[in-house]
Structures are given as C-alpha cells and as structure tokens.
Design a protein around this motif. Structure first.
Motif, PDB file in Angstrom:
ATOM      1  N   SER A   5     -35.391  25.565  -6.342  1.00  0.00           N
ATOM      2  CA  SER A   5     -35.318  26.327  -7.591  1.00  0.00           C
ATOM      3  C   SER A   5     -34.496  25.524  -8.591  1.00  0.00           C
ATOM      4  O   SER A   5     -33.976  24.449  -8.281  1.00  0.00           O
ATOM      5  CB  SER A   5     -34.667  27.696  -7.348  1.00  0.00           C
ATOM      6  OG  SER A   5     -33.274  27.548  -7.126  1.00  0.00           O
TER       7      SER A   5
ATOM      8  N   ASP B 176     -37.942  29.442 -13.616  1.00  0.00           N
ATOM      9  CA  ASP B 176     -38.537  29.120 -12.323  1.00  0.00           C
ATOM     10  C   ASP B 176     -39.964  29.648 -12.212  1.00  0.00           C
ATOM     11  O   ASP B 176     -40.454  29.938 -11.116  1.00  0.00           O
ATOM     12  CB  ASP B 176     -37.686  29.687 -11.185  1.00  0.00           C
ATOM     13  CG  ASP B 176     -36.598  28.722 -10.731  1.00  0.00           C
ATOM     14  OD1 ASP B 176     -36.911  27.530 -10.580  1.00  0.00           O
ATOM     15  OD2 ASP B 176     -35.446  29.158 -10.545  1.00  0.00           O
TER      16      ASP B 176
ATOM     17  N   GLN C 269     -37.316  36.536 -10.569  1.00  0.00           N
ATOM     18  CA  GLN C 269     -36.600  35.286 -10.808  1.00  0.00           C
ATOM     19  C   GLN C 269     -36.534  35.019 -12.318  1.00  0.00           C
ATOM     20  O   GLN C 269     -37.322  35.552 -13.098  1.00  0.00           O
ATOM     21  CB  GLN C 269     -37.325  34.127 -10.111  1.00  0.00           C
ATOM     22  CG  GLN C 269     -36.496  32.889  -9.889  1.00  0.00           C
ATOM     23  CD  GLN C 269     -35.366  33.070  -8.876  1.00  0.00           C
ATOM     24  OE1 GLN C 269     -34.512  32.228  -8.755  1.00  0.00           O
ATOM     25  NE2 GLN C 269     -35.344  34.184  -8.132  1.00  0.00           N
TER      26      GLN C 269
END
Length: 359
Positions: free
Chosen positions: A181, A290, A286
């Motif tokens: 990530s 990302d 998220q």
C-alpha cells in the motif's frame, strides 16, 4: 428468498438456534456501516422499523456490548477466538498485510525553546483493547518491542522504538516481505531516517534538515509546532511503490483483518413476509490514493467492484462484494483457508453462518 407466513415461527426459531452460538456481527442499515466492537451503545430500533426484526436481531446480538452491555459474555466463545485461532505462528505475509492496514512508521521531532532538536523513531500498531491478543502474537513474531495499554482510551499499542531492534528486525522483515500500500512510501523514507540516526547524522544541522525533508512526507506530514520553527521545509522526492501482479492470499487476510468488514443490512421489501430483506456484504475501505491496490482485489477474488466515494472531504474508495453467489464461492472459501486471526474472525463466522443457513 420468500417465505409464507406460516413459516415465520420456524424461521425465527432457526435464527435463535444459530445465534445461540454467535457473539457479535457488524450490521448496517441502508449502506451505513456500524462496527459493533468500536461504537457506542445504541437502541435496537435504530435499524428496524418492524418489531419482528427487533426481536430477531436483539436475540442475535445478545453478546454485543453495543446492544446489551449488562449481558454475560459467552466465555467459551471468547476463549475459543482469543486463543485457539492464533495458536500457530503468524505467517510473515499475513503480518505485512495487517501492518499495511494498521501499522504506523513514525518520525518524532522534538524542538525546545532553545532550538535544540531531538529525533526519535517508532514502529507501532494501535488497536482497540479488545484486540490486544493479536498484538502479543505480533510481538512474539518479531521478538522485540513492547505492548502498552491505555484503559482510559480503550487502546492497546505494540511499539518498537529501539533503533538497533528496528534496524536488525523490523526493517529486514519488510525488506523481505514488502508493504504494497502507500504505507510502503512511509516505510522507505522512515528507513532513511533510521540509517541517519545510526550514523549519528541527525546530530548535525545538515543531517537534521535532511531528516525534516523525509519527515514532511511521512504519515500526516509536518506538525504545526515544527512548521513554526522550520517554515521552509522542502519535502524530499517520494519513492515509487510497484504493485505486484497478484496478491498473496496470506497478505489479503492480514489486510482484511485490519481494514475489511463483513456486514448485514436490511432494506424494505414489500413482497417479503417481514416486509424487509436481508443483504450481506464483504467490503474493504481504503484511502483513494490506494485505488489501484483496491482494483487488485477484483482480480484476486475474481468478483466485486471498486467504488470511489463522492464526498471529497473523505477521499476513500471501497472494494465491495455483495453478490450471494460470489460470497459463497469466492469469499467464504478464501477466509476458511486463510483465517483473519484477530477478533474480526468472529464477525466472519457469524457472517458465513448467516449466508450458508439462510440465504
């Protein structure tokens, strides 16, 4: 599914039977997620207009502190999930996935009135106190660091601050099992700060200013206090994180244990006996930076969609699977093979049981 009115009693009894062995589950109403373990108590009827649903779900969530704070916890279930599911040594990919979701690589800058500066580093994981046992397992995995509890904030923290332990243990792990990530960017800049501290470069003015340039990009950036003293900090160039072609299944379960969720929500349905229909959803939330990583979950599970949230004040994206067939054939088999290992496993077990028995 549709059921005739004559089957309501059997339906409720079946739910009661199943829920006697359940503990807690995340539920939302019309796409508004509420996590049982971390939110305040609310009244049962916030979710359901129909009295029948209130009775069914109050029984179901009998062990949830959100609904019944004075009900005795099912000790057998608690013992099973808090110990037996994490007896085995953690897989290193799972650890990296969990830290991709929940970990933090920090540079702490302390400046006194005399402009004397101090640089400290920290690797840590902050969780609700209920999930502290996975922190002990992670501490055992790395063999360094300590665990600290903040009962006033209901938090537990696994933290490593010793620069030699960080250099000898933490950095080698993430070098071998990389973060994928955007947190990997923080890690790479953080590593440079660690090396400079080991070489005593942070004690020089030039070295300190270089560290500030890394610090400006890590986590939330420069604090207001540091910015007051050093208003002209020039951020360093950001490293580039290359995404893998495929996600590792252990990494996926670790990441979901941190940032994933299993939800049940109810919507009106006039053609159903109870006038409402139950839907199930697996999702991962998220930051929108990302987004490309979230798209890899579609490839990995061979199902689902990724949506960008329209609210610009919260730049988030979500990977979502709510098709029953995909949940049964893609999502459940994965988590049966690669458990979540923390308290979120309890949500998953209830979620799975509902789908298998009633959908």
């Amino acid at each position: 599914y549709k059921r005739k009115p004559t089957l309501i009693n059997n339906y409720v009894q079946s739910i009661h039977y199943m829920l006697e062995t359940s503990k807690a589950l995340n539920i939302n109403n019309i796409f508004k997620d509420i996590t049982m373990s971390y939110q305040q108590r609310i009244k049962n009827n916030i979710f359901f207009r129909d009295c029948t649903w209130q009775i069914i779900f109050a029984k179901w969530l009998r062990y949830s502190p959100m609904f019944c704070s004075d009900v005795r916890i099912n000790k057998l279930l608690k013992k099973y999930y808090s110990t037996k599911l994490i007896e085995n040594k953690l897989d290193p990919h799972w650890v990296t996935g969990f830290i991709d979701a929940e970990g933090c690589f920090s540079v702490i800058i302390e400046i006194s009135e005399s402009l004397k500066s101090k640089v400290r580093i920290s690797f840590e994981i902050n969780l609700h106190v209920k999930d502290k046992e996975i922190l002990y397992k992670i501490q055992s995995f790395f063999g360094v660091g300590g665990i600290y509890h903040r009962p006033d904030r209901k938090k537990s923290v696994y933290r490593v601050t010793n620069v030699n332990n960080i250099n000898d243990v933490i950095i080698p792990h993430f070098t071998k099992y990389p973060l994928i990530s955007k947190k990997g960017v923080d890690f790479l800049l953080w590593c440079k700060v660690v090396k400079m501290i080991l070489n005593k470069e942070h004690l020089t003015k030039e070295g300190f200013l270089t560290i500030l340039s890394y610090y400006a990009y890590i986590n939330r950036g420069v604090s207001k206090k540091v910015l007051n003293y050093y208003p002209n900090i020039i951020p360093s160039d950001k490293p580039i994180i290359d995404l893998p072609n495929n996600l590792n299944p252990q990494w996926v379960s670790g990441f979901v244990a941190g940032d994933g969720g299993f939800s049940i929500y109810v919507k009106s349905a006039k053609d159903y006996v109870l006038l409402e229909k139950v839907y199930c959803r697996f999702h991962i939330a998220q930051h929108s930076k990302d987004l490309e990583l979230m798209k890899l979950f579609i490839k990995f599970f061979d199902c689902g969609v990724v949506n960008l949230r329209s609210n610009l004040s919260t730049p988030r994206c979500d990977f979502i699977v709510q098709d029953t067939n995909s949940l049964l054939k893609k999502i459940i088999p994965h988590f049966d093979s690669y458990p979540l290992l923390n308290l979120k496993q309890e949500d998953y077990v209830c979620f799975k049981q509902w789908i298998v028995d009633f959908i």
